[in-house]
Structures are given as structure tokens and as C-alpha cells.
Design an enzyme around this catalytic site. Structure first.
Site, PDB file in Angstrom:
ATOM      1  N   TYR A  83     -34.027 -19.788  25.472  1.00 21.65           N
ATOM      2  CA  TYR A  83     -34.984 -18.721  25.779  1.00 21.65           C
ATOM      3  C   TYR A  83     -35.408 -18.810  27.245  1.00 21.65           C
ATOM      4  O   TYR A  83     -35.353 -17.840  28.001  1.00 21.65           O
ATOM      5  CB  TYR A  83     -36.225 -18.801  24.869  1.00 21.65           C
ATOM      6  CG  TYR A  83     -37.372 -18.013  25.429  1.00 21.65           C
ATOM      7  CD1 TYR A  83     -37.327 -16.619  25.429  1.00 21.65           C
ATOM      8  CD2 TYR A  83     -38.469 -18.636  26.033  1.00 21.65           C
ATOM      9  CE1 TYR A  83     -38.358 -15.874  26.002  1.00 21.65           C
ATOM     10  CE2 TYR A  83     -39.491 -17.913  26.599  1.00 21.65           C
ATOM     11  CZ  TYR A  83     -39.438 -16.533  26.581  1.00 21.65           C
ATOM     12  OH  TYR A  83     -40.445 -15.799  27.161  1.00 21.65           O
TER      13      TYR A  83
ATOM     14  N   SER B 112     -41.663 -16.080  32.802  1.00 23.80           N
ATOM     15  CA  SER B 112     -42.481 -17.055  32.085  1.00 23.80           C
ATOM     16  C   SER B 112     -42.649 -18.330  32.890  1.00 23.80           C
ATOM     17  O   SER B 112     -41.760 -18.716  33.667  1.00 23.80           O
ATOM     18  CB  SER B 112     -41.759 -17.371  30.776  1.00 23.80           C
ATOM     19  OG  SER B 112     -42.319 -18.494  30.157  1.00 23.80           O
TER      20      SER B 112
ATOM     21  N   LYS C 143     -34.763 -16.319  30.974  1.00 28.36           N
ATOM     22  CA  LYS C 143     -35.727 -15.861  31.995  1.00 28.36           C
ATOM     23  C   LYS C 143     -35.246 -16.283  33.392  1.00 28.36           C
ATOM     24  O   LYS C 143     -35.291 -15.515  34.350  1.00 28.36           O
ATOM     25  CB  LYS C 143     -37.116 -16.429  31.707  1.00 28.36           C
ATOM     26  CG  LYS C 143     -37.735 -15.939  30.415  1.00 28.36           C
ATOM     27  CD  LYS C 143     -38.030 -14.444  30.455  1.00 28.36           C
ATOM     28  CE  LYS C 143     -38.513 -13.910  29.138  1.00 28.36           C
ATOM     29  NZ  LYS C 143     -38.593 -12.454  29.074  1.00 28.36           N
TER      30      LYS C 143
HETATM   31  P1  NAD Z   1     -43.125  -9.549  21.363  1.00 29.59           P
HETATM   32  O1  NAD Z   1     -41.985 -10.052  20.557  1.00 29.59           O
HETATM   33  O2  NAD Z   1     -44.415  -9.318  20.681  1.00 29.59           O
HETATM   34  O3  NAD Z   1     -42.706  -8.193  22.096  1.00 29.59           O
HETATM   35  C1  NAD Z   1     -41.385  -7.916  22.486  1.00 29.59           C
HETATM   36  C2  NAD Z   1     -41.035  -6.546  21.958  1.00 29.59           C
HETATM   37  O4  NAD Z   1     -39.696  -6.221  22.368  1.00 29.59           O
HETATM   38  C3  NAD Z   1     -41.061  -6.468  20.431  1.00 29.59           C
HETATM   39  O5  NAD Z   1     -41.841  -5.353  20.051  1.00 29.59           O
HETATM   40  C4  NAD Z   1     -39.593  -6.287  20.038  1.00 29.59           C
HETATM   41  O6  NAD Z   1     -39.464  -5.474  18.880  1.00 29.59           O
HETATM   42  C5  NAD Z   1     -39.021  -5.629  21.275  1.00 29.59           C
HETATM   43  N1  NAD Z   1     -37.589  -5.878  21.523  1.00 29.59           N
HETATM   44  C6  NAD Z   1     -36.910  -7.046  21.511  1.00 29.59           C
HETATM   45  N2  NAD Z   1     -35.633  -6.862  21.841  1.00 29.59           N
HETATM   46  C7  NAD Z   1     -35.476  -5.531  22.096  1.00 29.59           C
HETATM   47  C8  NAD Z   1     -34.395  -4.719  22.483  1.00 29.59           C
HETATM   48  N3  NAD Z   1     -33.175  -5.225  22.683  1.00 29.59           N
HETATM   49  N4  NAD Z   1     -34.591  -3.389  22.666  1.00 29.59           N
HETATM   50  C9  NAD Z   1     -35.813  -2.850  22.433  1.00 29.59           C
HETATM   51  N5  NAD Z   1     -36.879  -3.568  22.060  1.00 29.59           N
HETATM   52  C10 NAD Z   1     -36.716  -4.897  21.889  1.00 29.59           C
HETATM   53  O7  NAD Z   1     -43.301 -10.541  22.586  1.00 29.59           O
HETATM   54  P2  NAD Z   1     -44.486 -10.633  23.651  1.00 29.59           P
HETATM   55  O8  NAD Z   1     -45.217 -11.896  23.412  1.00 29.59           O
HETATM   56  O9  NAD Z   1     -45.214  -9.358  23.730  1.00 29.59           O
HETATM   57  O10 NAD Z   1     -43.632 -10.851  24.979  1.00 29.59           O
HETATM   58  C11 NAD Z   1     -43.251  -9.778  25.806  1.00 29.59           C
HETATM   59  C12 NAD Z   1     -42.363 -10.304  26.925  1.00 29.59           C
HETATM   60  O11 NAD Z   1     -43.070 -11.300  27.653  1.00 29.59           O
HETATM   61  C13 NAD Z   1     -41.091 -10.987  26.421  1.00 29.59           C
HETATM   62  O12 NAD Z   1     -40.036 -10.680  27.295  1.00 29.59           O
HETATM   63  C14 NAD Z   1     -41.432 -12.454  26.479  1.00 29.59           C
HETATM   64  O13 NAD Z   1     -40.280 -13.246  26.663  1.00 29.59           O
HETATM   65  C15 NAD Z   1     -42.313 -12.494  27.711  1.00 29.59           C
HETATM   66  N6  NAD Z   1     -43.242 -13.643  27.713  1.00 29.59           N
HETATM   67  C16 NAD Z   1     -44.039 -13.866  26.615  1.00 29.59           C
HETATM   68  C17 NAD Z   1     -44.892 -14.959  26.606  1.00 29.59           C
HETATM   69  C18 NAD Z   1     -45.742 -15.257  25.402  1.00 29.59           C
HETATM   70  O14 NAD Z   1     -46.208 -16.384  25.291  1.00 29.59           O
HETATM   71  N7  NAD Z   1     -45.991 -14.329  24.506  1.00 29.59           N
HETATM   72  C19 NAD Z   1     -44.958 -15.802  27.716  1.00 29.59           C
HETATM   73  C20 NAD Z   1     -44.136 -15.531  28.814  1.00 29.59           C
HETATM   74  C21 NAD Z   1     -43.281 -14.444  28.806  1.00 29.59           C
HETATM   75  C1  WQD Z   2     -49.195 -24.917  23.474  1.00 25.91           C
HETATM   76  C2  WQD Z   2     -49.638 -26.357  23.222  1.00 25.91           C
HETATM   77  C3  WQD Z   2     -48.083 -27.634  21.925  1.00 25.91           C
HETATM   78  C4  WQD Z   2     -48.563 -25.359  18.229  1.00 25.91           C
HETATM   79  C5  WQD Z   2     -44.537 -21.380  24.727  1.00 25.91           C
HETATM   80  C6  WQD Z   2     -43.174 -21.186  25.320  1.00 25.91           C
HETATM   81  C7  WQD Z   2     -43.286 -20.596  26.684  1.00 25.91           C
HETATM   82  C8  WQD Z   2     -44.159 -19.351  26.684  1.00 25.91           C
HETATM   83  C9  WQD Z   2     -45.452 -19.565  25.987  1.00 25.91           C
HETATM   84  C10 WQD Z   2     -42.825 -17.426  26.481  1.00 25.91           C
HETATM   85  C11 WQD Z   2     -48.496 -27.361  23.366  1.00 25.91           C
HETATM   86  C12 WQD Z   2     -49.392 -27.471  21.190  1.00 25.91           C
HETATM   87  C13 WQD Z   2     -48.681 -25.813  19.513  1.00 25.91           C
HETATM   88  C14 WQD Z   2     -49.035 -26.184  17.172  1.00 25.91           C
HETATM   89  C15 WQD Z   2     -49.714 -27.820  18.786  1.00 25.91           C
HETATM   90  N1  WQD Z   2     -43.558 -18.286  25.965  1.00 25.91           N
HETATM   91  N2  WQD Z   2     -49.257 -27.015  19.797  1.00 25.91           N
HETATM   92  N3  WQD Z   2     -49.604 -27.385  17.498  1.00 25.91           N
HETATM   93  O1  WQD Z   2     -45.152 -24.420  24.300  1.00 25.91           O
HETATM   94  O2  WQD Z   2     -46.843 -24.021  26.134  1.00 25.91           O
HETATM   95  O3  WQD Z   2     -45.251 -22.265  25.570  1.00 25.91           O
HETATM   96  O4  WQD Z   2     -45.227 -20.134  24.708  1.00 25.91           O
HETATM   97  O5  WQD Z   2     -42.356 -17.436  27.597  1.00 25.91           O
HETATM   98  O6  WQD Z   2     -41.992 -20.321  27.095  1.00 25.91           O
HETATM   99  O7  WQD Z   2     -42.524 -22.428  25.389  1.00 25.91           O
HETATM  100  O8  WQD Z   2     -47.039 -22.756  23.996  1.00 25.91           O
HETATM  101  O9  WQD Z   2     -48.564 -22.207  22.145  1.00 25.91           O
HETATM  102  O10 WQD Z   2     -46.311 -23.218  21.599  1.00 25.91           O
HETATM  103  O11 WQD Z   2     -48.047 -24.628  22.671  1.00 25.91           O
HETATM  104  O12 WQD Z   2     -50.225 -28.898  19.017  1.00 25.91           O
HETATM  105  O13 WQD Z   2     -48.921 -25.854  15.967  1.00 25.91           O
HETATM  106  O14 WQD Z   2     -50.093 -26.454  21.869  1.00 25.91           O
HETATM  107  O15 WQD Z   2     -47.561 -28.916  21.727  1.00 25.91           O
HETATM  108  O16 WQD Z   2     -49.035 -28.505  23.916  1.00 25.91           O
HETATM  109  P1  WQD Z   2     -46.038 -23.510  25.014  1.00 25.91           P
HETATM  110  P2  WQD Z   2     -47.480 -23.134  22.529  1.00 25.91           P
END
Ligand code: NAD
Ligand code: WQD
Length: 339
Positions: free
Chosen positions: A150, A125, A154
Site C-alpha cells: 500500500y 501518506s 503512494k
Molecule cells: P476510503 O476507502 O474511505 O475512500 C476511498 C474511496 O475510493 C472509497 O469510497 C472507494 O469506494 C473508492 N475507490 C477505490 N478504488 C476506486 C476506483 N478504482 N475507482 C473509483 N473509486 C474507487 O479511504 P479514505 O480513508 O477516505 O482515503 C482516501 C485516500 O487517502 C486514499 O487514497 C488513501 O490511500 C489516502 N490516505 C488515507 C489515509 C487514512 O488513514 N485514511 C492516510 C493517508 C492517505
Molecule cells: C496507530 C497506532 C498502532 C490499532 C496507518 C497506515 C498509514 C496511514 C494511516 C494510509 C499504532 C496502534 C492500532 C489497534 C493499536 N494510512 N494500534 N491497536 O499504522 O499509524 O497508519 O493508517 O495512508 O499508511 O499504516 O495507523 O491507526 O493503524 O495505528 O495499538 O487496534 O495505534 O500500533 O501505533 P498507522 P493505525
């Protein structure tokens, strides 16, 4: 590499990636414990692609669950999406996050090794950059200074992977640092379905649009940015999904450990995103200015050069596309997968 084990494959990014892989004729096996996703996702994936991925309800922390999969399937590459991802929850439950994300990844890597599977793609991330001094960040920018457990999971997993390839050079690893994935598959059949009140911007906005929330709270309009709100690099989840295909292709040609930022290279403010959703909606969306949210960084977006040069990756969609597709998903599924 044709047989791909996708952990967390029924989740938001996982399901979109599975669709992309199936459309390109990869053979997909999913393991998910359904802690943050619904089984009906498999029906939706089948509706889109005409194919049903093989599914195991299981946990990456369970050696038995993983052994069963490696015994029953030939796996060429593992994409590890499985993990907990809620920033606020991670502050309250750090042990759960470290256990699930870090221990889970370690067990998975151990079982891969026992089964001679060495190709690994990891969902990292943009949060590993903490509060960047300079934007855009690139893959050589300083990492660390994460503001919540969290993000630290990572950072630690990345470190573990770096140590692993030194000790076990057979491992072939691609770390993908996602920026802010939003949007949904254009079919409107799969999308982001958060539990309870959304933490993230896009699902919060679409819940306001569908009438489930009264208004968007904008967390601070006094940052030193063009309109006072924070800047992020929003990337369409379908572009992100395609990035994983690029990573598989890279691992097919190369050996080692590779790190790529996946974003569009374009920084958008909270107001930019809100206005994109208003265009998709055709009317204004209610909002109020609220206090800053603890842990938010002013600006984070990426330089896309390395991903383009080495992976051939380039995002196709802009925030208007993301808003249109996120709205299409929410409109068709006002209660997410609950309907
Ligand atoms: P999500 O929660 O929708 O998907 C994660 C999936 O993993 C879920 O279906 C959950 O049931 C499953 N899971 C969790 N723990 C598990 C375990 N121990 N064994 C088996 N399954 C398990 O999340 P997402 O948004 O699809 O994110 C996917 C990956 O990408 C995550 O690792 C997240 O940290 C990373 N990521 C997400 C974002 C984002 O903004 N969505 C940004 C950067 C990184
Ligand atoms: C985006 C912008 C908020 C909600 C998070 C995790 C990051 C990654 C992606 C997994 C910011 C603003 C948000 C609301 C708002 N996830 N906001 N009102 O914080 O950039 O990243 O998700 O790895 O680790 O930290 O994403 O969508 O929460 O926020 O004003 O109700 O929107 O302040 O500026 P963020 P976000």
C-alpha cells in the site's frame, strides 16, 4: 477553479472534503466505484450542506467512465482520493493494490490530459517516510523504505507525478501527505465506516465504546517512547478536508509540483488517544497490551511549517475534539452506514 472532480468522494476523507467544498460553493462531481463506501453518504452530505453533489458510479481505471464525466462536465481540478488503503490486505493482494492505485491514477491522468484538465491533487501518506530516522519529519525528509505494498503505491505514484510534470509542464500538481486522519464531521452524519474488524486505532476504540468489540489491543508498550506506545500525528478529518481547499488555492496561484505534509505537528501516543476517548466517553475503556504489530514504526509526526507558510494551513482541532466527534459519529451510527 470552481468545478472539482472528486474521485473516491463517498469515502471517509472524500466525503468530508466534499462537504467542505460544497459549503464554500464549489461545484462538486464525484466518481466512486463504491468498493469501500456506501451510496447513502450522498444523502448525508445533502443533509449537512443542503446540496447534492453530482455522482457517477464508476471506476478511475475505466477510460469510458472518465470520458463520460469529462464530456458531460467542465472540470477545473481533480482531487484523487480513489484507492485501496488497507495495509494488511495490501501485503496479501499486492497486484490488486498496484493495479487499482497506480494503474487507476495513470488512467485518470491520461484522461485529464486528453480533456485539457491539468490541476491535480493527490492523497499521499505519511507512510512514504517509512521508518523515519528523525522526527518531526518535513517534506525534505528522506522518503522510501515503505513497509507494505500500500505504502509503495503512494511512493510510486508520487514518483510518476514528478516525472509527469517534467515531461508535461502544463500539469499543476499538489501532493498531500496525510498523517493519521481520525474524527468525524461534528454533525455525526458522516464518519469512518470500516468493513469488518477495524485495522486502525480510532475506529477500533469507538467500536469498543459502542460494545461491538470487547477491548482495545494495544500493539506494544515497550517502544522507546514516553509511555512505551507508538507516537503518531492524529489530525481531525475536517482539518484535513480544509487542507484540500488550501491546495486548490495554491494551484490557482502557482504552477509546478508541490508537496505538503498535513498533520497537527503534535505527536500523541496510543495511550494519549485512548485517554482522549475516555474523556469523551466519561468512563474507562477496556484495553490489553498485545504484541507489537509487524511494520509499525516507533514515531512519526510532522513539522507543519511548510504547509503553514505556503498554504496557510493550520489544524484547528486537537485529539479531544477528534475523540468527541468520532464518538458522536459512532454513537449515532453504531453500525456505520448500515442502519
Ligand atoms: P476510503 O476507502 O474511505 O475512500 C476511498 C474511496 O475510493 C472509497 O469510497 C472507494 O469506494 C473508492 N475507490 C477505490 N478504488 C476506486 C476506483 N478504482 N475507482 C473509483 N473509486 C474507487 O479511504 P479514505 O480513508 O477516505 O482515503 C482516501 C485516500 O487517502 C486514499 O487514497 C488513501 O490511500 C489516502 N490516505 C488515507 C489515509 C487514512 O488513514 N485514511 C492516510 C493517508 C492517505
Ligand atoms: C496507530 C497506532 C498502532 C490499532 C496507518 C497506515 C498509514 C496511514 C494511516 C494510509 C499504532 C496502534 C492500532 C489497534 C493499536 N494510512 N494500534 N491497536 O499504522 O499509524 O497508519 O493508517 O495512508 O499508511 O499504516 O495507523 O491507526 O493503524 O495505528 O495499538 O487496534 O495505534 O500500533 O501505533 P498507522 P493505525
Amino acid at each position: 477553479m470552481k468545478n472539482i472532480l472528486v474521485t473516491g468522494g463517498t469515502g471517509y476523507i472524500g466525503s468530508h472534503t466534499v462537504v467542505e467544498l460544497l459549503n464554500l460553493n464549489y461545484n462538486v462531481i464525484i466518481i466512486d466505484n463504491l468498493s469501500n463506501s456506501k451510496i447513502v453518504v450522498l444523502d448525508r452530505i445533502e443533509k449537512i450542506t443542503g446540496k447534492r453533489p453530482k455522482f457517477y458510479k464508476g471506476d478511475i481505471r475505466s477510460k469510458d467512465d472518465l470520458r463520460k464525466i469529462f464530456n458531460e462536465n467542465k472540470i477545473d481540478c481533480v482531487i484523487n482520493f480513489a484507492g485501496l488503503k488497507a495495509v494488511g490486505e495490501s501485503v496479501k493482494k499486492p497486484l490488486e493494490y498496484y493495479e487499482n492505485n497506480i494503474y487507476g491514477s495513470i488512467v485518470l491522468l491520461e484522461e485529464m490530459k486528453k480533456n485539457n484538465v491539468y490541476n491535480f491533487i493527490f492523497s499521499s501518506s505519511a507512510t512514504v517516510y517509512g521508518d523515519p530516522i528523525d522526527v518531526p519529519v518535513d517534506e525534505n525528509s528522506k522518503i522510501g523504505g515503505t513497509t507494505n505494498p500500500y505504502g509503495t503505491t503512494k511512493l510510486f505514484i508520487e514518483r510518476i507525478l514528478n516525472d509527469l510534470v517534467i515531461a508535461e509542464p502544463k500539469f499543476n500538481i499538489c501532493i498531500l501527505r496525510y498523517f493519521n486522519p481520525i474524527g468525524a464531521h461534528p454533525s455525526g452524519l458522516i464518519g469512518e465506516d470500516p468493513n469488518g474488524i477495524p485495522n486502525n486505532l480510532a475506529p477500533y476504540i469507538t467500536q469498543v465504546m459502542v460494545g461491538k468489540r470487547e477491548k482495545l489491543n494495544i500493539f506494544g508498550n515497550d517502544y522507546d517512547t514516553k509511555d512505551g506506545t507508538c507516537i503518531r500525528d492524529y489530525i481531525h478529518v475536517c482539518d484535513l478536508a480544509y487542507g484540500h481547499v488550501c491546495a486548490i488555492n495554491k494551484l490557482e496561484k502557482s504552477q509546478g509540483i508541490f508537496i505538503y505534509n498535513l498533520g497537527t505537528g503534535k505527536g500523541s501516543s496510543v495511550f494519549d488517544v485512548l485517554h482522549a476517548f475516555e474523556k469523551a466517553y466519561g468512563k474507562p475503556i477496556a484495553y490489553a497490551i498485545a504484541p507489537r504489530r509487524a511494520g509499525d514504526v516507533k514515531a512519526n509526526y510532522t513539522d507543519v511549517t511548510k504547509a503553514y507558510n505556503e498554504l496557510g494551513f493550520k489544524a484547528k482541532y486537537d485529539i479531544l475534539d477528534m475523540a468527541r466527534d468520532a464518538w458522536n459519529w459512532q454513537k449515532n451510527n453504531p453500525n456505520g452506514y448500515e442502519d
